[in-house]
Write an enzyme that holds these catalytic residues in place. Structure first.
Site, short mmCIF file in Angstrom:
data_model
loop_
_atom_site.label_atom_id
_atom_site.label_comp_id
_atom_site.label_asym_id
_atom_site.label_seq_id
_atom_site.Cartn_x
_atom_site.Cartn_y
_atom_site.Cartn_z
N LYS A 52 65.96 23.03 48.04
CA LYS A 52 66.16 22.31 46.77
C LYS A 52 67.53 22.68 46.18
O LYS A 52 68.27 21.82 45.73
CB LYS A 52 65.02 22.65 45.79
CG LYS A 52 63.70 22.02 46.22
CD LYS A 52 62.50 22.59 45.47
CE LYS A 52 61.20 22.02 46.05
NZ LYS A 52 59.99 22.62 45.49
N GLN A 96 58.24 27.38 41.65
CA GLN A 96 57.71 27.14 43.00
C GLN A 96 56.29 27.69 43.10
O GLN A 96 56.03 28.85 42.79
CB GLN A 96 58.63 27.81 44.04
CG GLN A 96 58.27 27.48 45.47
CD GLN A 96 58.41 26.00 45.81
OE1 GLN A 96 59.39 25.36 45.44
NE2 GLN A 96 57.43 25.45 46.51
N ASP A 119 58.88 18.48 38.13
CA ASP A 119 57.84 18.40 39.17
C ASP A 119 56.72 17.45 38.75
O ASP A 119 55.88 17.08 39.57
CB ASP A 119 57.26 19.79 39.44
CG ASP A 119 57.86 20.45 40.68
OD1 ASP A 119 58.37 19.71 41.54
OD2 ASP A 119 57.81 21.69 40.78
#
Ligand code: NDP
Length: 290
Positions: A52, A96, A119
């Site tokens: 990412k 994460q 997200d």
């Protein structure tokens, strides 16, 4: 049969973002900035976050990687998120997953400002998705939608089957496919570990999305002739002959299913790359929303 090559479709999304960043720079404006939080040193999480961050730099975004030891307290982590929420220079925040057991993922997700939740996991954004309102769509389902757009996959009126009902993949994907928009309007069946006659249900799918995490489980006998097959699964399978000691496997037995599908995503090189594309698009959107 066509291979839905995630390299091509993700590059197309990235090319578009590169142009947008170029224009921002020409106008003397700052560029979007993504903050990624990584707790501990889980191998797969390290790989995902590194990818990412690398993709941000490739397209000209700024990124900050904030690392914590595996034994960081929940309070310390929540404080770091609140600091990022209040930092005007940060547009998007991702933590994460998975997190160590002593930290509540739900609390973490709910602490991220919905305005920076690139997200798309915050309940406010999930609720907006259900109601068809503009929101941050979770990166993986968003990536699949962008893939449908790139390859011009017809979805209207099709029978779609989604296997998996997680909040981050299966459930939002089922909502998107059933929505009244260009790459929706499917009749959707959502399956899970209690589904009976999975094989019969899948055999009726014009579009099959598998998000299970069981390598090679989907075989040709579960596939309707000409179906579009989207493999979300990513599992590390030990393999002593591989350089890293493992190989990445999808849910779909690719060689078997490719004999019947009209289009299929490879693993790796399919949905995984589009997840990053979805995240980058969400980060640009968070920036523009300001
Ligand atoms: P979860 O473990 O949260 O969900 C898995 C789902 O599969 C559950 O709903 C479960 O049912 C269902 N399931 C498990 N076994 C069966 C079975 N035998 N038959 C039918 N359904 C079954 O996983 P995620 O949604 O987070 O991820 C799914 C996969 O996608 C994983 O391999 C993950 O690594 C991968 N992934 C890939 C991404 C990408 O970018 N390509 C991004 C995110 C995830 P139940 O609810 O009843 O337990």
């Amino acid at each position: 049969m066509i291979i839905l090559d995630g390299k091509k479709s993700s590059q197309s999304v990235k090319d578009e973002l590169i142009l947008q960043v170029k224009q921002l720079k020409e106008e003397g404006r700052r560029v979007p900035h993504l903050a990624a939080i990584l707790v501990g040193n889980n191998g797969a999480s390290e790989t995902y976050v590194a990818s990412k961050v690398k993709n941000c730099s490739e397209i000209g975004f700024r990124s900050s990687l904030i690392r914590f030891d595996v034994d960081v307290s929940e309070d310390e982590l929540l404080e770091a998120i609140i600091k990022l929420n209040n930092d005007d220079a940060i547009d998007g925040i991702l933590v994460q997953l998975p997190l160590p057991k002593h930290i509540s993922e739900q609390k973490v997700i709910e602490t991220i400002s919905p305005k920076k939740d690139v997200d798309g996991f915050h309940p406010i954004n999930a609720g907006k998705l259900v109601q068809g309102m503009p929101t941050f769509i979770p990166a993986t389902p968003y990536g699949m939608m962008l893939m449908f757009e790139y390859f011009n996959i017809e979805t209207k009126g099709k029978n779609a089957v989604v296997i998996g009902r997680s909040n981050i993949v299966g459930r939002p994907m089922s909502i998107l496919l059933s929505g009244n928009h260009q790459f929706g309007n499917c009749t959707v069946t959502i399956c899970h570990s209690h589904t009976k006659n999975l094989e019969a249900i899948c055999s009726n799918a014009d579009i099959l999305v598998s998000a299970i995490g069981n390598p090679g489980m989907i075989k040709a006998n579960m596939i309707k002739q000409g179906a579009v097959v989207i493999d979300v699964g990513i599992t590390r399978v030990e393999d002593a002959t591989a350089l890293k000691g493992f190989r990445i496997k999808g849910d779909v037995d690719f060689d078997d299913v490719a004999t019947k599908a009209s289009a299929i995503t490879p693993v790796p090189g399919g949905v995984g790359l589009m997840t990053i594309a979805g995240l980058l698009k969400n980060t640009m959107q968070a920036y523009l929303n300001k």
